[in-house]
Design a protein around this motif. Structure first.
Motif, PDB file in Angstrom:
ATOM      1  N   ASP A 136       0.759  -1.104   0.165  1.00 60.03           N
ATOM      2  CA  ASP A 136      -0.055   0.237   0.069  1.00 60.03           C
ATOM      3  C   ASP A 136       0.628   0.967   0.071  1.00 60.03           C
ATOM      4  O   ASP A 136       2.306   1.054  -0.386  1.00 60.03           O
ATOM      5  CB  ASP A 136      -1.028  -0.077   1.276  1.00 60.03           C
ATOM      6  N   HIS A 138       2.434   4.624   1.402  1.00 59.40           N
ATOM      7  CA  HIS A 138       3.454   5.486   3.006  1.00 59.40           C
ATOM      8  C   HIS A 138       2.967   7.222   2.482  1.00 59.40           C
ATOM      9  O   HIS A 138       3.250   7.631   1.733  1.00 59.40           O
ATOM     10  CB  HIS A 138       3.646   5.057   3.453  1.00 59.40           C
ATOM     11  N   THR A 201      -6.324   4.237  -0.928  1.00 51.64           N
ATOM     12  CA  THR A 201      -5.554   4.791  -0.342  1.00 51.64           C
ATOM     13  C   THR A 201      -5.832   6.522  -1.022  1.00 51.64           C
ATOM     14  O   THR A 201      -5.726   7.521  -0.475  1.00 51.64           O
ATOM     15  CB  THR A 201      -4.273   4.783   0.075  1.00 51.64           C
ATOM     16  N   THR A 453       9.030  -0.139   4.203  1.00 53.42           N
ATOM     17  CA  THR A 453       8.131  -1.321   4.442  1.00 53.42           C
ATOM     18  C   THR A 453       8.561  -3.245   5.261  1.00 53.42           C
ATOM     19  O   THR A 453       7.436  -3.349   6.181  1.00 53.42           O
ATOM     20  CB  THR A 453       7.633  -2.119   2.910  1.00 53.42           C
ATOM     21  N   ARG A 456       9.158  -2.479   8.737  1.00 49.55           N
ATOM     22  CA  ARG A 456       7.324  -2.290   9.139  1.00 49.55           C
ATOM     23  C   ARG A 456       8.327  -0.153   9.412  1.00 49.55           C
ATOM     24  O   ARG A 456       7.624  -0.068  11.106  1.00 49.55           O
ATOM     25  CB  ARG A 456       7.480  -2.732  10.013  1.00 49.55           C
ATOM     26  N   VAL A 459       4.175   5.164   7.644  1.00 46.35           N
ATOM     27  CA  VAL A 459       2.990   5.366   8.180  1.00 46.35           C
ATOM     28  C   VAL A 459       2.094   6.002   7.377  1.00 46.35           C
ATOM     29  O   VAL A 459       2.483   5.774   5.973  1.00 46.35           O
ATOM     30  CB  VAL A 459       2.893   7.100   9.254  1.00 46.35           C
ATOM     31  N   TRP A 460       1.671   4.213   7.457  1.00 45.34           N
ATOM     32  CA  TRP A 460       0.345   3.473   5.825  1.00 45.34           C
ATOM     33  C   TRP A 460      -0.780   5.124   5.922  1.00 45.34           C
ATOM     34  O   TRP A 460      -1.369   5.629   6.776  1.00 45.34           O
ATOM     35  CB  TRP A 460       0.373   2.337   6.427  1.00 45.34           C
ATOM     36  N   LYS A 462      -3.439   4.767   5.036  1.00 46.74           N
ATOM     37  CA  LYS A 462      -4.949   4.445   5.994  1.00 46.74           C
ATOM     38  C   LYS A 462      -4.548   4.299   7.030  1.00 46.74           C
ATOM     39  O   LYS A 462      -5.576   4.525   8.066  1.00 46.74           O
ATOM     40  CB  LYS A 462      -5.037   3.291   5.261  1.00 46.74           C
ATOM     41  N   GLU A 463      -3.606   4.430   7.763  1.00 47.71           N
ATOM     42  CA  GLU A 463      -3.609   4.520   9.389  1.00 47.71           C
ATOM     43  C   GLU A 463      -3.707   6.448   9.792  1.00 47.71           C
ATOM     44  O   GLU A 463      -4.206   6.706  10.711  1.00 47.71           O
ATOM     45  CB  GLU A 463      -2.117   4.435   9.893  1.00 47.71           C
ATOM     46  N   ILE A 464      -3.854   7.308   8.953  1.00 43.73           N
ATOM     47  CA  ILE A 464      -3.409   8.131   9.439  1.00 43.73           C
ATOM     48  C   ILE A 464      -4.521   9.109   9.171  1.00 43.73           C
ATOM     49  O   ILE A 464      -5.584  10.085   9.070  1.00 43.73           O
ATOM     50  CB  ILE A 464      -2.304   9.430   8.960  1.00 43.73           C
ATOM     51  N   SER A 466      -8.471  10.634   7.026  1.00 47.97           N
ATOM     52  CA  SER A 466      -9.628   9.956   7.834  1.00 47.97           C
ATOM     53  C   SER A 466     -10.362  11.709   7.039  1.00 47.97           C
ATOM     54  O   SER A 466      -9.828  12.421   6.849  1.00 47.97           O
ATOM     55  CB  SER A 466     -10.102   9.753   9.441  1.00 47.97           C
ATOM     56  N   ARG A 491       5.944  13.229  13.956  1.00 50.32           N
ATOM     57  CA  ARG A 491       4.635  12.812  13.857  1.00 50.32           C
ATOM     58  C   ARG A 491       4.134  13.659  15.732  1.00 50.32           C
ATOM     59  O   ARG A 491       3.504  14.499  15.364  1.00 50.32           O
ATOM     60  CB  ARG A 491       4.204  11.360  14.573  1.00 50.32           C
TER      61      ARG A 491
END
Length: 763
Positions: A136, A138, A201, A453, A456, A459-460, A462-464, A466, A491
């Motif tokens: 995906d 990031h 995304t 990736t 890990r 910051v993807w 979909k994590e942040i 909305s 962050r």
């Protein structure tokens, strides 16, 4: 008197044609000749230039491929920086006389002219580099090509251009095969899965696409790619050549891209096969130092492999000419210059693989067209697919001269986009001169290290992302996007920007403005009254900001860093202006001037809504709505006042929300009941109105009322708050906490006890 006659014997080569000078006219001047079938080099300069055609026939070719007849008696004047070519289309010499001169004001005006910077009636195809569907997206991905291309396309549409944003999933990458092995899927399944995740995304990032090509699922793609490759083969410029390659020592598997690592032959950094992310230079895999196979620990073996190969080094002049045609940043031109210093640059354009599209030619059985040359066709296929949906006759096999193509990509893809693809286009379509602009970004780091990736460390999206966060994420990525230099996502910095800039400054100013409009003008935009010198200076300042953000979003100097800074500058300029003008907000004698000040603040809010639309579309639409405006769809040419009488509902509008997981607001300070009581009395507020969470400015306190509150605090607790702290230091509860920090503890205890005995109203 000065007499100068045309003399073919004294002509010398200049700009690709024959020229001679004429002295003594007070300007640069000269005679020129363009031989039959020839044309001048495409160029632009800061001088104004006048042409007079004396004999012969031809045409002037200008930006976008527009053509204008050049015949005896034709006079043409080119403004500074207008790109132009003079071509001879007749059987005889085309002879002309030219004059050229420098005019600083004229050059500056031309450089800043939006019409010169625009694309006219041409279709503009904006490509963000197709992502590899092996995972995906990031924030490192999103900050570069995708946000850049989206903001660029939005701005171009607002200025009237026919602009489209295109991308797709790069299904036939070898990295998809590597991901499929790890996931226990087929490459096709892996590509389909991650392609869908990537598209989602991008949707969450508010990046709508006009064309999203999924190469492995497009019924017409494979045949179109094979035809394109055959055109390149038919040029006679590529051939099947046996050159060294690397193979896994145990399995015998052919190694390239994801399957091998080693030292870059150019800069020495550790790199995967075929391209170095650090220096941007390609490698042939066989030239890696100390190569290591991904399949076994044994050192790879070397053996010849016969592949279709392109002698790229023979096209240095063509690449330079291409870079002069469009926007090619120095970073790309330097890479090309570095590459063409090599004595040879033979690039294989097919590789042994079971995943991909095989050429129609049978000369390399078991090989597929390398995915990077494939992508050059993919862009044209995307245009064709878009055209089919729009009812336009755009064809990948017949690219049109009026197409304007704009590429957004990371520096690690620079070689492919800006060096390899122009050459492939020249071979496949020798009659097409592609007009391409390039926008390149560097790596975006995460907390000081590369996004990864495998580790890990990412910051993807979909994590942040909305509906509540997308504008703040887009703003922060725009402000910190790696343009020219590597930058960093931290962050803590993101949350500080959200809390201090977007909520603490932007939203607070807009809410304060709405409260003052509600109190003094019954919630409607006032007409401007009398103007002071400060008012006219502020209007001019807003005009300067508009010019600056227009330049930052335009093609020539596109920079989301600068655009974000100018948006914040609009707000901070206005907050400073409002602070000064607010000193007389309640003074009746200055009511006409106060109306003008409020009208100018609303003009700034209106400007912010329009200027933010390419970067923060949801915020822009929401701000426009509470200002009583339609969603911003056209770019402003001037700063405009809000129409008098327009309903304004800014006071309680919420544009940005605290980051998820932020601590809850602190409990009410013990002094809050006392402070809200004196504010309620000073401002004559209703007892039922809750005010502890609002600022004095939001409560529309004027300077005299603020002085009253200031005096009572000083008298009761011997704490002297400045006017700036009172009006701009936070909510009443936050002011109460500040007072408690500075006051004597015994005095606070006594005062709160007394307040508790007498308190009867709400806070």
């Amino acid at each position: 008197m000065i007499i100068a006659s045309y003399d073919a014997d004294v002509l010398e080569q200049a700009f690709g044609i024959d020229m001679s000078g004429v002295d003594g006219l007070g300007t640069g001047a000269g005679w020129g000749r363009v031989a039959p079938g020839r044309s001048a080099d495409r160029h632009q300069h800061d001088e104004t230039e006048l042409f007079v055609i004396v004999s012969g026939r031809g045409e002037f070719v200008t930006d976008g491929g527009a053509r204008h007849a050049a015949e005896p008696g034709t006079v043409v004047l080119f403004e500074p920086f207008e790109t132009h070519v003079l071509a001879n289309t007749g059987p005889e010499d085309l002879v002309f006389f030219t004059q050229y001169w420098r005019d600083g004001e004229r050059a500056a005006a031309s450089a800043a002219n939006p019409a010169r910077k625009g694309f006219g009636e041409r279709p503009v195809f904006v490509f963000s580099t197709p992502p590899t569907p092996n995972g995906d997206l990031h924030l490192g991905h999103l900050s570069g090509p995708y946000l850049g291309a989206d903001a660029f396309t939005r701005f171009q549409r607002m200025t009237g251009a026919e602009a489209y944003h295109l991308t797709g999933s790069d299904d036939y990458q070898s990295y998809v095969v590597g991901a499929a092995r790890k996931d226990g899927r087929t490459p096709a399944e892996t590509a389909a899965h991650y392609s869908a995740e990537i598209a989602e995304t991008l949707r969450l990032m508010d990046i709508p696409l006009d064309q999203y090509t999924v190469t492995d699922q497009d019924a017409d793609y494979r045949e179109g790619l094979q035809d394109f490759f055959s055109r390149v083969v038919d040029s006679g410029q590529i051939a099947v050549t046996a050159r060294d390659a690397l193979y896994d020592a145990e399995s015998g598997a052919y190694l390239y891209e994801v399957d091998v690592k080693g030292g870059c032959p150019g800069c020495g950094a550790t790199t995967s096969g075929n391209i170095c992310e650090e220096c941007g230079e390609p490698n042939t895999v066989a030239d890696l130092t100390d190569p290591v196979s991904a399949h076994s620990t044994a050192a790879p073996r070397r053996a010849p492999a016969a592949r279709w190969t392109l002698p790229l080094h023979t096209f240095a002049a063509d690449v330079r000419a291409h870079h002069r045609l469009g926007r090619a940043p120095a970073r790309l031109r330097e890479l090309a210059d570095r590459l063409f210093r090599r004595p040879a640059l033979d690039i294989p354009v097919t590789h042994p693989s079971a995943w991909g599209v095989e050429p129609q030619e049978n000369a390399t059985e078991g090989q597929v067209i390398w995915v990077w040359p494939e992508m050059s066709y993919g862009f044209l296929h995307g245009i064709q697919s878009l055209g089919a949906r729009l009812g336009r006759g755009w064809r990948a096999a017949d690219p049109a001269q009026d197409w304007k193509i704009v590429h957004f990509f990371g520096y690690d893809n620079s070689f492919y986009h800006a060096v390899l693809y122009p050459v492939l286009y020249k071979l496949a379509f020798p009659g097409w001169t592609p007009d391409i602009d390039y926008h390149v970004n560097e790596f975006y780091l995460l907390e000081g290290s590369k996004f990864s990736t495998s580790r890990r460390h990412a910051v993807w999206g979909k994590e942040i992302l909305s509906p509540d966060t997308v504008d703040s994420v887009r703003y922060f990525l725009a402000a910190t996007r790696p343009e020219g230099l590597r930058t960093d996502f931290r962050r803590a910095a993101y949350e500080a920007t959200l809390d201090d800039t977007l909520i603490g400054t932007w939203q607070q100013w807009l809410n304060d403005l709405g409260a003052r409009v509600a109190k003094h003008h019954d919630g409607h935009a006032p007409d401007a009254g009398n103007w002071t010198p400060e008012h006219s200076a502020f209007l001019a300042r807003l005009g300067t900001r508009l010019t600056a953000v227009t330049g930052a979003l335009g093609n020539d100097a596109f920079s989301l860093n600068q655009a974000a800074a100018e948006l914040d500058g609009i707000v901070r300029d206005t907050v400073r202006f409002a602070r000064g003008e607010g000193l007389l907000a309640d003074t009746e004698a200055w009511a006409a001037e106060n109306r003008t000040a409020i009208a100018l603040e609303l003009a700034a809010a209106r400007l912010l809504a329009h200027a933010a639309a390419p970067v923060m579309p949801r915020f822009a639409d929401r701000l426009a709505a509470v200002l009583g405006l339609e969603a911003p769809r056209t770019w402003p040419r001037t700063v405009e006042l809000l129409t008098p009488g327009t309903a304004v509902t800014l006071a309680d509008a919420v544009f940005f929300r605290p980051a998820a997981g932020d601590p809850a607001p602190p409990a009410e300070n013990a002094l809050t009941p006392w402070l809200t009581g004196i504010v309620r009395t000073a401002l004559r507020l209703e007892e039922g109105e809750r005010i502890a969470g609002r600022t004095l400015t939001q409560l529309a306190a004027g300077s005299l009322q603020a002085v009253t509150v200031q005096y009572q605090i000083l008298d009761a607790l011997d704490v002297d708050l400045s006017m700036d702290e009172l009006l701009h230091g936070g909510t009443l509860d936050e002011l109460a906490a500040l007072i408690a920090e500075r006051a004597d503890e015994t005095s606070v205890t006594a005062l709160t006890a007394l307040t508790a005995l007498t308190e009867g109203g709400t806070r």
